[in-house]
Design an enzyme around this catalytic site. Structure first.
Site, PDB file in Angstrom:
ATOM      1  N   CYS A 193       3.792   3.061  -1.086  1.00  0.00           N
ATOM      2  CA  CYS A 193       3.795   2.872  -2.538  1.00  0.00           C
ATOM      3  C   CYS A 193       3.243   4.112  -3.220  1.00  0.00           C
ATOM      4  CB  CYS A 193       3.046   1.613  -2.933  1.00  0.00           C
ATOM      5  SG  CYS A 193       1.416   1.520  -2.282  1.00  0.00           S
ATOM      6  N   GLU A 230      -1.031  -5.283  -6.023  1.00  0.00           N
ATOM      7  CA  GLU A 230      -0.788  -3.846  -5.850  1.00  0.00           C
ATOM      8  C   GLU A 230       0.710  -3.675  -5.723  1.00  0.00           C
ATOM      9  OE1 GLU A 230      -2.746  -1.517  -6.251  1.00  0.00           O
ATOM     10  OE2 GLU A 230      -4.587  -2.695  -6.232  1.00  0.00           O
TER      11      GLU A 230
HETATM   12  C1  UN1 Z   1       0.697   1.800   0.478  1.00  0.00           C
HETATM   13  O1  UN1 Z   1       1.636   2.573   0.570  1.00  0.00           O
HETATM   14  O2  UN1 Z   1       0.899   0.616   0.132  1.00  0.00           O
HETATM   15  O3  UN1 Z   1      -2.928   6.403   0.061  1.00  0.00           O
HETATM   16  C2  UN1 Z   1      -0.680   2.150   0.838  1.00  0.00           C
HETATM   17  C3  UN1 Z   1      -2.144   6.231   0.988  1.00  0.00           C
HETATM   18  C4  UN1 Z   1      -2.510   5.258   2.093  1.00  0.00           C
HETATM   19  C5  UN1 Z   1      -2.263   3.865   1.668  1.00  0.00           C
HETATM   20  C6  UN1 Z   1      -0.890   3.596   1.146  1.00  0.00           C
HETATM   21  N1  UN1 Z   1      -3.905   5.435   2.431  1.00  0.00           N
HETATM   22  O4  UN1 Z   1      -1.068   6.796   1.041  1.00  0.00           O
END
Ligand code: UN1
Length: 498
Positions: A284, A250
């Protein structure tokens, strides 16, 4: 005296064999030492893998619902300790308390999902092409999983990976980010308290290039799950490829929020504020591009600037803070450097762009929420993942142009469109090249029972969340049972023709 933390290998808390340590500090108050942690080496990984291999049968022989019950119990403990875990997490990585509680909650939800999944883990049954023969599938563990996780979701992301790995009957070697080793330690303590036997989950702290690398290279690790940058992901895929290991990645994002001229402006403004500056932009899934229709541009930007100025940057432990610090000094420098890059590229720094200093800010790595306008497609601040509180605004003249700009990046994790026009919404769902698309909601906030991951360079095709990671951590076995009492030859004894 700062607390001394240890690795967890074969059910024992141990120092690195070298005796070396590293420090973990609070990004909101760098003088506060959270603890010292073992700076492990290859030899520590070897001990961890050895224990994990030795304990494979103990764990894999437990019936799946029994494994699920242990994981469900871990969820219960997380619920009981939510407040305490969230506080520790805020101290070690900075995001505000309501967000760290959300992070723990995501772990709880994932634990309960695993508990439920333990009574499913369905295979398929299928007719055979031959008489008196039947076929079905079962799933076996891969063996030992290497889990390498980032600091921005220190409980949620390890949960997304470790709960499915364990439910599927694998043992685990876990290397958490060096910025959040204390939360990772709590996570492993909770698993142990919930009943995970010794040697089944092994925790090894230390630098990625040593500990991560040793996990990747180890022949007894059969599957790797990693969340982090695309650069590191590429390296992991290379090494995993050499060893023919399964790998789930990821990686980065450059997530757009599109706002069409017919959108509800206020909801769209709240969305972009939360998407861009929540978690200090360190998700992310963070909204790092606002693609906005020219007809509402002026009015929208006036309110957005006003609302951005109202955001309170500060220690995440304070109720008054909306935005916490950046994770550490080197990340702050990277983000500030992107501000310089944006200026040099000719974008207009509309608001923010500076480190916050003086008074309560002196001891931490705080930064003003930052907005660039007059950003052109192709600029580095429009293309590259910044991982900080920086939003690039791109003005467009049409829906088609918005989609073209949104897609013209190497990443494809999450996207959003604000519109009240069903045709725009449906076309956006169809055209946006992202693993997640939100309609009238920000780019952040994925739920743990649905697939999470991205197109293009955001990953290598796997998904976390829901039932999907269970596929990553299992080997499928197809079983044929022939009760005809004679030799039957597939494709030969019966020819299926038109
Ligand atoms: C991440 O930033 O790696 O959808 C995960 C979202 C969170 C998870 C983010 N539930 O923003």
């Amino acid at each position: 005296m700062a607390k001394k933390f240890r690795n967890f290998i074969n059910g024992k808390w141990v120092d690195a064999e070298s005796g070396e340590t590293f420090e973990n500090r609070n990004p909101a108050n760098w003088s506060e030492l959270i603890g010292t942690f073992p700076k492990s080496g290859k030899e520590d990984v070897e001990h961890a893998v050895e224990a994990a291999v030795k304990q494979r049968d103990v764990w894999a022989n437990l019936p799946v619902p029994e494994r699920g019950q242990i994981l469900g119990r871990a969820g219960d403990i997380m619920v009981e300790r939510k407040e305490e875990l969230a506080k520790l997490m805020t101290k070690e990585m900075g995001k505000v308390l309501k967000e760290t509680k959300g992070d723990v909650q995501e772990g709880v939800d994932t634990a309960y999902y695993a508990f439920g999944e333990a009574r499913r883990l369905y295979g398929i049954t299928s007719p055979s092409e031959l008489p008196n023969k039947t076929a079905y599938t079962i799933t076996k563990p891969i063996g030992t999983a290497g889990i390498i996780t980032p600091w921005n979701f220190p409980m949620a992301i390890p949960s997304w990976k470790i709960f499915p790995a364990l439910l599927m009957g694998n043992t685990v070697v876990f290397k958490p980010a060096s910025d959040t080793p204390a939360t990772a330690t709590k996570f492993v303590e909770i698993l142990t308290e919930a009943g995970v036997p010794k040697g089944v989950v092994n925790l090894v702290h230390g630098p990625g290039r040593v500990v991560g690398e040793a996990i990747l290279e180890h022949p007894d690790i059969g599957v790797i799950s990693f969340t982090g940058s695309s650069a590191v992901g590429r390296r992991i895929a290379e090494v995993a490829g050499k060893h023919l290991k399964r790998v789930s990645l990821e990686l980065g994002g450059k997530n757009p929020q599109i706002v069409m001229h017919d959108a509800d402006t206020n909801i769209a403004i709240e969305g972009v504020l939360w998407g861009a500056f929540g978690t200090t932009g360190q998700r992310c899934t963070a909204t790092s591009r606002l693609i906005i229709h020219k007809d509402i541009y002026d009015e929208f930007m006036d309110i957005l600037v006003k609302r951005t100025k109202e955001l309170k940057v500060g220690d995440g432990l304070l109720k008054s803070s909306d935005v916490g610090p950046v994770i550490n000094e080197s990340q702050l420098k990277i983000v500030l450097n992107y501000v310089e890059i944006g200026k040099q590229e000719g974008a207009k720094l509309l608001i923010g762009g500076n480190q916050l200093t003086g008074g309560k800010y002196n001891n931490g790595f705080f930064m003003e929420p930052t907005i660039f306008t007059e950003v052109e497609p192709g600029m580095r601040i429009e293309q590259e993942e910044i991982f900080g509180p920086v939003l690039s605004v791109i003005k467009v003249s049409s829906f088609d142009e918005a989609i073209e700009v949104a897609n013209d990046v190497e990443y494809g994790l999450s996207s959003s469109i604000y519109t009240n026009n069903i045709i725009y919404a449906m076309k956006a769902i169809d055209k946006l090249e992202d693993g997640i698309t939100y309609i009238n909601a920000p780019t952040i906030g994925a739920e743990c029972h649905l697939p999470f991951g991205g197109f293009k360079n955001t990953g290598n095709g796997h998904r976390e969340g829901g039932k999907w990671p269970y596929e990553v951590f299992g080997e499928i076995k197809t079983v044929y049972i022939d009760y005809s009492g004679r030799l039957q030859k597939a494709q030969i004894d019966i020819e299926i023709t038109k």
